[in-house]
Design an enzyme around this catalytic site. Structure first.
Site, mmCIF file in Angstrom:
data_model
loop_
_atom_site.group_PDB
_atom_site.id
_atom_site.type_symbol
_atom_site.label_atom_id
_atom_site.label_comp_id
_atom_site.label_asym_id
_atom_site.label_seq_id
_atom_site.Cartn_x
_atom_site.Cartn_y
_atom_site.Cartn_z
ATOM 1 N N GLU A 60 76.971 96.676 -6.920
ATOM 2 C CA GLU A 60 77.269 95.272 -7.181
ATOM 3 C C GLU A 60 77.429 94.934 -8.661
ATOM 4 O OE1 GLU A 60 74.929 96.319 -5.053
ATOM 5 O OE2 GLU A 60 75.502 95.556 -3.090
ATOM 6 N N HIS A 129 67.451 88.962 2.938
ATOM 7 C CA HIS A 129 68.795 88.679 3.471
ATOM 8 C C HIS A 129 68.926 87.240 3.969
ATOM 9 C CE1 HIS A 129 69.439 93.005 3.311
ATOM 10 N NE2 HIS A 129 70.685 92.848 3.710
HETATM 11 C C1 LIG Z 1 72.166 96.085 -2.769
HETATM 12 C C2 LIG Z 1 72.694 96.053 -1.387
HETATM 13 N N1 LIG Z 1 74.018 96.051 -1.209
HETATM 14 C C3 LIG Z 1 74.523 96.035 0.045
HETATM 15 C C4 LIG Z 1 73.707 95.993 1.128
HETATM 16 C C5 LIG Z 1 74.278 95.942 2.542
HETATM 17 N N2 LIG Z 1 74.071 97.231 3.176
HETATM 18 C C6 LIG Z 1 73.002 97.465 3.958
HETATM 19 S S1 LIG Z 1 72.924 99.039 4.470
HETATM 20 C C7 LIG Z 1 74.343 99.446 3.650
HETATM 21 C C8 LIG Z 1 74.858 100.842 3.710
HETATM 22 C C9 LIG Z 1 73.857 101.806 3.198
HETATM 23 O O1 LIG Z 1 74.358 103.083 3.332
HETATM 24 P P1 LIG Z 1 73.436 104.323 3.058
HETATM 25 O O2 LIG Z 1 72.710 104.143 1.778
HETATM 26 O O3 LIG Z 1 74.266 105.532 3.191
HETATM 27 O O4 LIG Z 1 72.335 104.236 4.213
HETATM 28 P P2 LIG Z 1 72.555 104.386 5.788
HETATM 29 O O5 LIG Z 1 72.751 103.016 6.323
HETATM 30 O O6 LIG Z 1 73.710 105.274 6.026
HETATM 31 O O7 LIG Z 1 71.273 104.968 6.275
HETATM 32 C C10 LIG Z 1 74.857 98.341 2.994
HETATM 33 C C11 LIG Z 1 76.094 98.327 2.210
HETATM 34 C C12 LIG Z 1 72.322 95.951 0.888
HETATM 35 N N3 LIG Z 1 71.441 95.838 1.889
HETATM 36 N N4 LIG Z 1 71.841 96.003 -0.378
#
Ligand SMILES: Cc1ncc(C[n+]2csc(CCOP(=O)(O)OP(=O)(O)O)c2C)c(N)n1
Ligand SMILES: [Mg+2]
Lengths: 331, 324
Positions: A60, A129
């Site tokens: 971000e 959230h």
């Molecule tokens: C700082 C932030 N940006 C965006 C999000 C929204 N978000 C939640 S999970 C996710 C994907 C995370 O991917 P990864 O780190 O690979 O974990 P996975 O869900 O695959 O276990 C996103 C973009 C968030 N919660 N926090």
């Protein structure tokens, strides 16, 4: 008039402005094929391609900074910040960079960017959230802040935001994406700094932002049945703020409640209440009352979460007391 | 491999993996039957990662968890009842219903919390490791995060300090191939392990579907971290079986059914380990079935308990904003 959802209204505004101005582009997480988790941007990548609807890594501060740089050098980026809570991650780029560059450069540089994000609790999404953080950015000179209260406002304010030469932050209530409202087919813009009188009344003014406008309108209906005439005003943008319309109303009704979903302390409600006190003190029959979210992190449990936000019942209850003169010394 | 000598460890690892899968199946059911407030992110498919790592830790060792945190929570020693209560926002939940799925953690077993900010716990984990070093404690902290989280700048700030100060922290990157609806290769340039190596941090890549491989590697690294040889970085290659969250049902636009089927049928960590246990004579099919049944029963009881449990009293809403 046709009715569309708030989500469709935002989508239309973006599409229209992107057709009109080739320097606009969207930047954010899962904005392209996925069209964001709330599906607000569905279909845009099909029309504008991945060059103008750009999926970013979960970075971000990085992509917000990139938007600032692009904006300073001739583009009009629209940053998609998936949840309003993530604004804490981008504060430096937004508040130290974007907000100050026009001023620090003596007016030589502009940052015409939009950061669209959301707000709103009661979605059972817990403390990270669910926040409504508009007060944080409204505090920083140089940023404009819009808070649409329906699909109609969402479209008109978004189009104005994109054409504005300043950084603008738009907070959409994530619980309202599927709410429908009449939206004209013809193009329209809603100017910043012009409040909307949603309902006229003579006994008390309810000033409300975003989804709190619905809360205020419901309260006004209840009150009307009891013989209390409430005026409901939606400022639409909190920076700039249409002080004139608010003051005029309060001078007429002599009482006011300000309702916003951010935390009550040091919040949007406090700021507006102060301005009313300063500008209409001798017209007031009661202290101006603030109604914000409880000063607690948003809890997950439905049993707790639901009592953290203003409700029509509580607004009506407070209005009744004010009109009965009960709270004159309570504030 | 001296299987026989580690019988208890192996059975516990199997058990913990099945407990995670069973917990998630029940959580998904609660969502589908509209009994769970909000959404949740399933850990199914990634069990060998949490279990392989947490079985190499003691109760004094700390972990930080993610939005996909039920697996870490179970693996670090949590009980079903308090977990389901948390999932349903009930008073007896680990966080008294204040956290829910995205913040679930059994703090009593060294779980410093599940985080809904992607990458948000990297500072916390590194800070925990700095505390251990400064106060002369010998515990190790494991920081769980996803491949998507490697895009967060915070990670590079704290890895730099962890390396400079030789902190007892292990960065465990659960690479499940996706961050939300995007493939990892579209959001991560270059190699993930090379990023840690740039700071002089020893980095490993391991098959995250092989609980023994994960456990053996973690045991070694934990022992070395305790002696001041940290930090370390592990990239665990794994896969999530469900959508990004339980509501992500139609997902063929970003991930094919064939790919999902391949991982589920050919690389499932539980099926693989079960076959190993039987082959090595560590457990019979009957014993394994009995264990599975017992876990299922325990989960069903815990769900029923949580459904009947009370919500927190409304007076709790402004409790715990500040510590006494
Ligand atoms: C700082 C932030 N940006 C965006 C999000 C929204 N978000 C939640 S999970 C996710 C994907 C995370 O991917 P990864 O780190 O690979 O974990 P996975 O869900 O695959 O276990 C996103 C973009 C968030 N919660 N926090
Ligand atoms: Mg991932």
């Amino acid at each position: 008039m046709r009715e569309i959802t708030l989500s469709q209204a935002v989508n239309e505004a973006l599409a229209e402005e992107m057709r009109r101005d080739p320097t606009t582009f969207i930047l954010g997480e899962d904005v392209a094929e996925a069209g964001t988790p709330f599906k607000v941007l569905s279909g845009l990548v099909e029309e504008f391609g991945t060059e103008r609807v750009i999926d970013t890594p979960i970075a971000e501060p990085g992509f917000t900074g990139i938007a600032v740089g692009a904006a300073m050098t001739g583009a009009r980026p629209i940053v998609d910040l998936m949840f309003g809570d993530f604004i804490f991650l981008v504060m430096d780029q937004l508040c130290n960079q974007a907000a100050k560059i026009h001023y620090m450069s003596g007016g030589k540089l502009n940052v015409p960017m939009v950061l669209r994000t959301n707000m709103g609790a009661t979605r059972r999404s817990a403390a990270q959230h669910s926040q409504s953080l508009q007060a944080l950015v409204a505090h920083i000179p140089g940023l404009k802040v819009a808070m649409p209260s329906s699909a109609y406002e969402a479209k008109g304010l978004m189009k104005t935001a994109i054409r504005d030469n300043n950084p603008v932050v738009i907070f959409e209530d994530k619980l309202m994406y599927q709410d429908k409202a009449p939206v004209p087919e013809e193009e329209y813009l809603i100017p910043f700094g012009v409040a909307n009188i949603k309902r006229e009344g003579s006994d008390i003014t309810l000033i409300a932002t975003s989804s709190m406008v619905q809360v205020a309108e419901k309260a006004a209906e209840t009150l009307a049945a009891e013989g209390i005439s409430a005026e409901v005003i939606d400022p639409r943008t909190i920076v700039p703020l249409d002080e004139e319309t608010l003051l005029k109303s309060v001078k007429k009704t002599s009482r006011a409640i300000v309702i916003d979903e951010g935390h009550q302390s040091y919040g949007v409600t406090s700021e507006i209440a102060s301005r009313l006190n300063e500008g209409a003190f001798y017209h007031l029959d009661a202290p101006v009352v603030r109604m914000g979210a409880l000063d607690v992190p948003v809890p997950f449990s439905p049993a707790l979460e639901d009592i953290t936000v203003p409700t029509p019942e509580r607004v009506a209850e407070t209005a009744r007391k004010l009109c009965a003169g009960e709270m004159i010394h309570a504030a | 491999m001296p299987a026989k000598t580690n019988t208890d460890d192996y059975l516990r690892m199997y058990r913990q993996m099945v407990r995670i899968r069973t917990f998630e199946d029940n959580a998904n059911q609660l969502y589908l039957s509209a009994k769970m407030p909000g959404l949740t992110h399933m850990y199914s498919g990634e069990e060998a990662v949490a279990v392989g790592i947490c079985e190499a830790l003691t109760d004094d060792d700390r972990i930080t968890s993610t939005h996909r945190g039920h697996g870490h929570c179970v693996a670090k020693g949590a009980e079903f009842k308090a977990m389901f209560c948390e999932l349903l926002g009930k008073e007896e939940g680990y966080c008294r219903g204040k956290g829910g799925s995205m913040h679930i953690a059994d703090q009593g077993h060294g779980n410093l919390g599940a985080n809904a900010i992607v990458g948000g716990s990297m500072g916390i984990a590194t800070g925990s490791a700095l505390r251990a070093k400064l106060l002369g404690h010998d515990d190790v902290t494991v920081c769980f995060f996803g491949d998507g989280a490697t895009a967060q700048g915070l990670m590079y700030e704290v890895m730099n300090m962890a390396a400079l100060w030789k902190l007892p922290v292990i960065y465990a990157c659960e690479n499940n191939g996706y961050s939300e609806y995007t493939k990892t290769e579209e959001i991560a340039a270059g190699s993930i392990t090379a990023r840690a190596e740039a700071f002089g941090i020893e980095a490993h890549q391991v098959d995250g579907q092989d609980v023994l491989a994960v456990n053996a590697l973690t045991q070694k690294l934990v022992a070395r971290a305790r002696k001041g040889e940290g930090p370390f970085f592990i990239e665990l290659m794994t896969y999530r079986y469900h959508g990004h969250h339980v509501g992500d049902i139609n997902r063929e636009y970003y991930r094919s059914k064939d790919e999902e089927k391949d991982w589920k049928q050919n690389r499932d960590p539980i099926i693989r380990f079960r076959a190993f246990l039987v082959e090595e004579g560590i457990a019979s099919e009957e014993e394994i079935e009995a264990m599975n049944a017992e876990i299922e029963k325990a989960a069903a009881e815990a769900v029923a308990y949580a459904e009947a449990a009370p919500y927190p009293d409304v007076s709790e809403v402004d409790m715990h904003v500040y510590a006494d």
